[in-house]
Design an enzyme around this catalytic site. Structure first.
Site, PDB file in Angstrom:
ATOM      1  N   LYS A 176     -35.688 -43.044  22.768  1.00 35.21           N
ATOM      2  CA  LYS A 176     -36.880 -42.185  22.838  1.00 35.21           C
ATOM      3  C   LYS A 176     -36.766 -41.244  24.037  1.00 35.21           C
ATOM      4  O   LYS A 176     -37.114 -40.064  23.959  1.00 35.21           O
ATOM      5  CB  LYS A 176     -38.128 -43.069  22.941  1.00 35.21           C
ATOM      6  CG  LYS A 176     -39.423 -42.350  23.268  1.00 35.21           C
ATOM      7  CD  LYS A 176     -40.045 -41.684  22.054  1.00 35.21           C
ATOM      8  CE  LYS A 176     -41.056 -40.612  22.343  1.00 35.21           C
ATOM      9  NZ  LYS A 176     -42.355 -40.865  22.671  1.00 35.21           N
ATOM     10  N   ASN A 180     -37.030 -37.195  23.966  1.00 41.71           N
ATOM     11  CA  ASN A 180     -37.986 -36.453  24.803  1.00 41.71           C
ATOM     12  C   ASN A 180     -37.274 -35.536  25.788  1.00 41.71           C
ATOM     13  O   ASN A 180     -37.782 -34.460  26.109  1.00 41.71           O
ATOM     14  CB  ASN A 180     -38.892 -37.420  25.589  1.00 41.71           C
ATOM     15  CG  ASN A 180     -39.958 -38.057  24.738  1.00 41.71           C
ATOM     16  OD1 ASN A 180     -40.182 -39.256  24.809  1.00 41.71           O
ATOM     17  ND2 ASN A 180     -40.625 -37.281  23.907  1.00 41.71           N
ATOM     18  N   SER A 245     -45.774 -32.773  24.039  1.00 35.53           N
ATOM     19  CA  SER A 245     -46.706 -33.102  25.120  1.00 35.53           C
ATOM     20  C   SER A 245     -46.380 -32.283  26.382  1.00 35.53           C
ATOM     21  O   SER A 245     -47.282 -31.911  27.127  1.00 35.53           O
ATOM     22  CB  SER A 245     -46.668 -34.594  25.421  1.00 35.53           C
ATOM     23  OG  SER A 245     -45.356 -35.005  25.709  1.00 35.53           O
TER      24      SER A 245
HETATM   25  O1  KPL Z   1     -43.004 -37.681  22.121  1.00 35.13           O
HETATM   26  C1  KPL Z   1     -43.110 -36.505  21.819  1.00 35.13           C
HETATM   27  C2  KPL Z   1     -43.831 -35.652  22.793  1.00 35.13           C
HETATM   28  O2  KPL Z   1     -44.228 -34.544  22.487  1.00 35.13           O
HETATM   29  O3  KPL Z   1     -44.009 -36.137  23.930  1.00 35.13           O
HETATM   30  C3  KPL Z   1     -42.462 -35.988  20.558  1.00 35.13           C
HETATM   31  C4  KPL Z   1     -41.948 -37.153  19.719  1.00 35.13           C
HETATM   32  C5  KPL Z   1     -41.328 -35.080  20.923  1.00 35.13           C
HETATM   33  C6  KPL Z   1     -43.424 -35.302  19.649  1.00 35.13           C
HETATM   34  O4  KPL Z   1     -43.842 -34.062  20.087  1.00 35.13           O
END
Ligand code: KPL
Length: 286
Positions: A176, A180, A245
């Site tokens: 993850k 990100n 985000s």
């Molecule tokens: O986790 C995300 C974020 O925006 O922080 C993703 C999976 C990239 C989705 O926008």
């Protein structure tokens, strides 16, 4: 069982709605920006394929011991948001960590017997005031390193789509983080939705950054699969319409989580004498 929620942003509110659907009571912990005149928080959520807003109410927490905590603040606010509540945490509090990034719980003063359950999700949602638009309900995995989940997990998994228990949670966290570390800073720098990264304009940058991330993570974990570009591409497709985000933070003039994503990679690279100039440049820029 009462779950306390710290951080009622897009993902925290979405998780709170699943907890409530599973039959748990959810109370909000004040993070210092009290919405005036209210005895709790109101959130309206719209799920993919729905055209109605579903309302949830989260009363402010009553005084008492906190034994189940869902942490969903921005990574950089962790210390500040948690500090006032530390004295109320049960010695063996269960803390479900739904934040982006790595390293934010280091040294924050959690009880020694805390059970940290890490939650890793590629679901996507964004918030505008009290309204949360859920863009995609993708797989979410939770784990604390143990083989079997705690008692509460089975009920939650009935209400939370595609929620699975995972023994090898550290590997999922790194995956993850890698996703990100590609999508978030690039969308923030180019001010584009996740799906726009798939255009040929951004592909070379995405490829080079993914390669550097693979180099660092191979040094961190012998079993790193070296597939950051493929994973980031897949998630950019699945969350094409989402504002990441980090872009949302930049647009709202909030601090970003870059220090806990690409910054974490740069620190891990430095510890091992590896160069990570692309990640370092993004950290400096954002
Ligand atoms: O986790 C995300 C974020 O925006 O922080 C993703 C999976 C990239 C989705 O926008």
């Amino acid at each position: 069982m009462i779950w306390h929620l710290l951080g009622a942003g897009a993902m925290g509110s979405l998780a709170a709605s699943y907890l409530q659907s599973a039959g748990f009571t959810v109370e909000a912990l004040d993070v210092g920006h009290h919405e005036p005149g209210k005895d709790g928080l109101l959130r309206q959520l719209k799920f993919p394929g729905d055209d109605i807003w579903r309302e949830i109410r989260l009363p402010w927490a009553r005084a008492g011991v906190i034994d189940h905590l869902l942490l969903a603040t921005k990574a950089g606010n962790t210390q500040e948001a948690l500090s006032p509540w530390l004295p109320l945490l049960a010695p063996n509090v269960t803390l479900v960590n739904l934040q982006n990034g790595m390293g934010q719980l280091d040294g924050v003063g959690l009880p020694d017997a805390v059970c940290v359950v890490s939650a890793v999700t590629t679901s996507a949602a964004w918030r505008d005031g009290i309204r949360i638009t859920v863009v995609a309900e993708n797989i979410t995995v939770m784990g604390d390193g143990g083989v079997s989940p705690p008692d509460w997990f089975a009920s939650l998994a009935q209400a939370w789509p595609k929620l699975k228990w995972c023994q090898s949670i550290r590997a999922r966290q790194l995956e993850k983080l890698a996703i990100n570390a590609v999508i978030n800073p690039l969308t923030a720098c180019h001010r584009c939705k996740n799906g726009a990264l798939l255009s040929s304009t951004y592909q070379p940058e995405m490829r080079d950054l993914s390669k550097e991330i693979d180099k660092v993570l191979t040094a961190v974990d012998d079993n790193w699969p070296n597939d950051t570009l493929a994973r980031a591409t897949d998630i950019a497709k699945r969350t094409a319409e989402n504002t990441s985000s980090m872009l949302a933070d930049v647009l709202a003039n909030r601090p970003t989580e870059i220090a806990f994503i690409n910054g974490w990679l740069v620190r891990e690279a430095q510890k091992r004498g590896i160069a990570a100039p692309l990640n370092a440049a993004l950290v400096a820029r954002l």
